[in-house]
Design a protein around this motif. Structure first.
Motif, PDB file in Angstrom:
ATOM      1  N   ASP A   4     119.528 -16.103 -11.614  1.00  0.00           N
ATOM      2  CA  ASP A   4     118.221 -16.524 -11.119  1.00  0.00           C
ATOM      3  C   ASP A   4     117.090 -15.637 -11.630  1.00  0.00           C
ATOM      4  OD1 ASP A   4     119.332 -18.627  -9.756  1.00  0.00           O
ATOM      5  OD2 ASP A   4     119.459 -17.559  -7.845  1.00  0.00           O
ATOM      6  N   ARG A   5     117.341 -14.351 -11.780  1.00  0.00           N
ATOM      7  CA  ARG A   5     116.280 -13.434 -12.186  1.00  0.00           C
ATOM      8  C   ARG A   5     115.820 -13.674 -13.623  1.00  0.00           C
ATOM      9  NH1 ARG A   5     120.956 -10.726 -12.071  1.00  0.00           N
ATOM     10  NH2 ARG A   5     121.568  -9.435 -13.845  1.00  0.00           N
ATOM     11  N   PHE A   6     116.620 -14.393 -14.429  1.00  0.00           N
ATOM     12  CA  PHE A   6     116.251 -14.690 -15.810  1.00  0.00           C
ATOM     13  C   PHE A   6     115.597 -16.060 -15.959  1.00  0.00           C
ATOM     14  CE2 PHE A   6     120.020 -11.829 -16.472  1.00  0.00           C
ATOM     15  CZ  PHE A   6     119.274 -10.726 -16.838  1.00  0.00           C
ATOM     16  N   VAL A  14     121.456  -8.022 -25.482  1.00  0.00           N
ATOM     17  CA  VAL A  14     122.209  -7.142 -26.371  1.00  0.00           C
ATOM     18  C   VAL A  14     122.016  -5.718 -25.870  1.00  0.00           C
ATOM     19  CG1 VAL A  14     122.411  -6.253 -28.721  1.00  0.00           C
ATOM     20  CG2 VAL A  14     121.875  -8.669 -28.343  1.00  0.00           C
ATOM     21  N   THR A  15     123.115  -5.035 -25.601  1.00  0.00           N
ATOM     22  CA  THR A  15     123.028  -3.631 -25.213  1.00  0.00           C
ATOM     23  C   THR A  15     123.393  -2.786 -26.427  1.00  0.00           C
ATOM     24  OG1 THR A  15     125.307  -3.637 -24.401  1.00  0.00           O
ATOM     25  CG2 THR A  15     123.574  -4.070 -22.798  1.00  0.00           C
ATOM     26  N   THR A  16     122.725  -1.656 -26.569  1.00  0.00           N
ATOM     27  CA  THR A  16     122.991  -0.775 -27.708  1.00  0.00           C
ATOM     28  C   THR A  16     123.310   0.626 -27.194  1.00  0.00           C
ATOM     29  OG1 THR A  16     120.640  -0.275 -27.906  1.00  0.00           O
ATOM     30  CG2 THR A  16     121.485  -2.062 -29.264  1.00  0.00           C
ATOM     31  N   ASP A  45     114.280 -15.256 -33.509  1.00  0.00           N
ATOM     32  CA  ASP A  45     113.170 -14.491 -32.949  1.00  0.00           C
ATOM     33  C   ASP A  45     113.582 -13.025 -32.780  1.00  0.00           C
ATOM     34  OD1 ASP A  45     110.666 -13.995 -31.877  1.00  0.00           O
ATOM     35  OD2 ASP A  45     110.827 -15.515 -30.323  1.00  0.00           O
ATOM     36  N   ALA A  46     112.596 -12.195 -32.487  1.00  0.00           N
ATOM     37  CA  ALA A  46     112.848 -10.781 -32.184  1.00  0.00           C
ATOM     38  C   ALA A  46     113.287 -10.649 -30.731  1.00  0.00           C
ATOM     39  CB  ALA A  46     111.588  -9.964 -32.431  1.00  0.00           C
ATOM     40  N   LEU A  47     114.134  -9.676 -30.465  1.00  0.00           N
ATOM     41  CA  LEU A  47     114.538  -9.372 -29.092  1.00  0.00           C
ATOM     42  C   LEU A  47     113.581  -8.340 -28.519  1.00  0.00           C
ATOM     43  CD1 LEU A  47     118.395  -9.091 -29.599  1.00  0.00           C
ATOM     44  CD2 LEU A  47     117.112 -11.033 -28.712  1.00  0.00           C
ATOM     45  N   SER A  48     113.298  -8.465 -27.239  1.00  0.00           N
ATOM     46  CA  SER A  48     112.384  -7.539 -26.564  1.00  0.00           C
ATOM     47  C   SER A  48     113.174  -6.565 -25.709  1.00  0.00           C
ATOM     48  CB  SER A  48     111.421  -8.308 -25.663  1.00  0.00           C
ATOM     49  OG  SER A  48     110.645  -9.191 -26.425  1.00  0.00           O
ATOM     50  N   HIS A  58     118.420  -2.897 -22.255  1.00  0.00           N
ATOM     51  CA  HIS A  58     118.955  -3.863 -23.209  1.00  0.00           C
ATOM     52  C   HIS A  58     117.806  -4.481 -24.001  1.00  0.00           C
ATOM     53  CE1 HIS A  58     117.589  -6.405 -19.924  1.00  0.00           C
ATOM     54  NE2 HIS A  58     117.553  -7.406 -20.777  1.00  0.00           N
ATOM     55  N   TYR A  59     118.158  -5.267 -24.984  1.00  0.00           N
ATOM     56  CA  TYR A  59     117.199  -6.087 -25.724  1.00  0.00           C
ATOM     57  C   TYR A  59     117.562  -7.529 -25.428  1.00  0.00           C
ATOM     58  CZ  TYR A  59     116.368  -1.728 -28.208  1.00  0.00           C
ATOM     59  OH  TYR A  59     116.075  -0.436 -28.505  1.00  0.00           O
ATOM     60  N   GLY A  60     116.573  -8.366 -25.110  1.00  0.00           N
ATOM     61  CA  GLY A  60     116.913  -9.720 -24.729  1.00  0.00           C
ATOM     62  C   GLY A  60     115.830 -10.733 -25.015  1.00  0.00           C
ATOM     63  N   ILE A  61     116.200 -11.999 -24.770  1.00  0.00           N
ATOM     64  CA  ILE A  61     115.289 -13.124 -24.986  1.00  0.00           C
ATOM     65  C   ILE A  61     115.812 -14.330 -24.215  1.00  0.00           C
ATOM     66  CG2 ILE A  61     116.472 -13.963 -27.047  1.00  0.00           C
ATOM     67  CD1 ILE A  61     113.707 -14.603 -28.219  1.00  0.00           C
ATOM     68  N   GLY A  62     114.902 -15.132 -23.687  1.00  0.00           N
ATOM     69  CA  GLY A  62     115.277 -16.409 -23.114  1.00  0.00           C
ATOM     70  C   GLY A  62     115.774 -17.302 -24.238  1.00  0.00           C
ATOM     71  N   ALA A  63     116.854 -18.029 -24.003  1.00  0.00           N
ATOM     72  CA  ALA A  63     117.488 -18.790 -25.081  1.00  0.00           C
ATOM     73  C   ALA A  63     117.732 -20.243 -24.682  1.00  0.00           C
ATOM     74  CB  ALA A  63     118.795 -18.098 -25.476  1.00  0.00           C
TER      75      ALA A  63
END
Length: 101
Positions: A4-6, A14-16, A45-48, A58-63
């Motif tokens: 729900d939070r997304f 993506v975790t690094t 797209d770029a991950l934020s 993490h780095y992520g994006i709505g997909a």
């Protein structure tokens, strides 16, 4: 990932971290390309950078439109901008592109 939070769309995260001691690797640029089974690009797209209570940094994006059957390619566009010891600042210059299918 869905939660729900997304929001209502899937969220790609993506975790690094360093391989051996699992230090978080911040301040880098990551890009993602998602192709469906026919090879058509669904997302590029770029991950934020983000901070989540369960995922941590993490780095992520709505997909929207991305499914489990799609092929995901993650590319380092900017190496990490951190230095922990001599040599660390160049350790990620040749990070390979990773494809998950």
């Amino acid at each position: 990932m869905t939660a729900d939070r997304f929001g209502t769309d899937p969220y790609l995260a993506v975790t690094t971290a360093t391989r051996y001691n699992e230090f978080v690797v911040p301040d880098m640029g990551l890009a993602v390309t998602v192709d469906d089974a026919s090879g058509e690009t669904v997302l590029s797209d770029a991950l934020s950078p983000g901070l989540d209570p369960e995922l941590g940094f993490h780095y992520g994006i709505g997909a929207p439109g991305v499914t489990d059957a799609d092929s995901v390619t993650v590319e380092v566009t900017t190496p990490p901008q951190v230095a922990r010891h001599e040599g660390y600042e160049t350790a990620f210059f040749r990070t390979p592109t990773l494809t998950l299918s």
